[in-house]
Design an enzyme around this catalytic site. Structure first.
Site, PDB file in Angstrom:
ATOM      1  N   ASP A 133       0.824  -1.205   0.000  1.00 56.37           N
ATOM      2  CA  ASP A 133       0.000   0.000   0.000  1.00 56.37           C
ATOM      3  C   ASP A 133       0.861   1.259   0.000  1.00 56.37           C
ATOM      4  O   ASP A 133       1.986   1.257   0.519  1.00 56.37           O
ATOM      5  CB  ASP A 133      -0.914   0.023   1.234  1.00 56.37           C
ATOM      6  CG  ASP A 133      -1.977  -1.062   1.193  1.00 56.37           C
ATOM      7  OD1 ASP A 133      -2.225  -1.589   0.098  1.00 56.37           O
ATOM      8  OD2 ASP A 133      -2.556  -1.362   2.256  1.00 56.37           O
ATOM      9  N   TYR A 134       0.300   2.318  -0.546  1.00 54.09           N
ATOM     10  CA  TYR A 134       0.961   3.625  -0.599  1.00 54.09           C
ATOM     11  C   TYR A 134       1.584   4.030   0.741  1.00 54.09           C
ATOM     12  O   TYR A 134       2.749   4.436   0.786  1.00 54.09           O
ATOM     13  CB  TYR A 134      -0.076   4.659  -1.070  1.00 54.09           C
ATOM     14  CG  TYR A 134       0.301   6.103  -0.910  1.00 54.09           C
ATOM     15  CD1 TYR A 134       1.047   6.755  -1.886  1.00 54.09           C
ATOM     16  CD2 TYR A 134      -0.119   6.832   0.209  1.00 54.09           C
ATOM     17  CE1 TYR A 134       1.381   8.096  -1.751  1.00 54.09           C
ATOM     18  CE2 TYR A 134       0.216   8.163   0.351  1.00 54.09           C
ATOM     19  CZ  TYR A 134       0.964   8.797  -0.627  1.00 54.09           C
ATOM     20  OH  TYR A 134       1.304  10.111  -0.484  1.00 54.09           O
TER      21      TYR A 134
END
Length: 286
Positions: A133-134
């Protein structure tokens, strides 16, 4: 016009698997499908399709779309935790996406950080083979050859890549060890956890450092599972509460270990990453 000659292959492959990464502008499955749909790719002078199989010896050409601009490399220094001629493992910084339409992605920085492979099936652009995830930091596995792309992809599908994460969560868990099971997007998701330490916090009453071993790889699985227990990850804007956010600190989730059998060299490989400073400021000695 760009040209690629397929080396000898042990087994034939679907072109939608083989074609990713053989040209710099085609680094994802979606970009490959778009190029095929526009008729920009030929295999032995015939327009390619996703149903084609590659057996070895084919001549693949890519006619760049006039509207496509050459991709610029991102000048971002990445920590290389492991690298050989077939694959690499980098320490992804938090707050940067692995790939996507934006220029500032890990994928756009890989060519400027990794050594070129000397293999015949080298990818012109190294390719991440899984996602983080970012806001998540930690170990990210990168393929440098076409064979590595296919074999690592199969290993993730077969769940033979062991991943370990560390997270700081709000509160205490009732048990030091346990397993969380629930459905995410109508699919079974399984996460094993181990509580390493708990510290008193004036703001949150308690914070716990947990080690996480996901058996499945659903989107946002760890974040959802811990939130379902009532112990969201510190700094989670999606599954936590607004009061659990720390300005400028981000999400306290780190991919700390990758362990798997090297798909080409057939040797056991285990790579570990130290916890970020924001973790060790709370839990000293880890």
């Amino acid at each position: 016009m760009e040209r690629h000659i397929v080396p000898e292959l042990k087994t034939r492959l679907r072109f939608q698997e083989y074609g990713v990464g053989i040209f710099p502008l085609i680094s994802t499955k979606s970009s490959l499908k778009k190029a095929i749909k526009k008729g920009l790719i030929t295999i032995n002078d015939r327009k390619a399709s996703t149903a084609d199989y590659i057996e070895g010896g084919e001549i693949i050409t890519f006619k760049r779309d006039q509207a496509v601009r050459t991709k610029k490399l991102l000048g971002l220094d990445l920590e290389i935790c492991y690298e050989d001629d077939y694959l690499a493992i980098i320490n992804k910084p938090a707050g940067i996406p692995v790939s996507g339409n934006k220029h500032r992605t890990v994928a756009n920085a890989l060519s400027g950080n990794l050594k070129p492979s000397n293999q015949a099936d080298v990818l012109l652009t190294p390719l991440p083979v899984h996602r983080l995830d970012y806001p998540t930091s930690g170990l990210l596995l990168i393929a440098k050859t076409q064979a590595a792309v296919v074999k690592l992809g199969n290993m993730f599908s077969e769940r033979t890549v062991e991943k370990t994460y560390h997270a700081v969560i709000i509160g205490k868990l009732d048990d030091e060890k346990g397993q969380i099971t629930s459905e995410i997007d109508q699919k079974q998701a399984i996460t094993n956890y181990n509580v390493l330490s708990t510290q008193f916090s004036e703001r949150f009453t308690d914070l716990s450092l947990v080690q996480l071993h996901p058996e499945t790889g659903r989107r946002h699985q760890l974040r959802i599972h811990l939130s379902e227990l009532g112990n969201p990850i510190l700094g989670d804007p999606l599954y936590g509460k607004e009061e659990t956010l720390l300005k400028g600190k981000g999400l306290y989730l780190h991919a700390s270990t990758l362990r798997f059998l090297h798909p080409i060299l057939n040797s056991e490989l285990e790579v570990k990453s130290k916890l970020p400073l924001k973790f060790t400021r709370i839990f000293q000695g880890y």
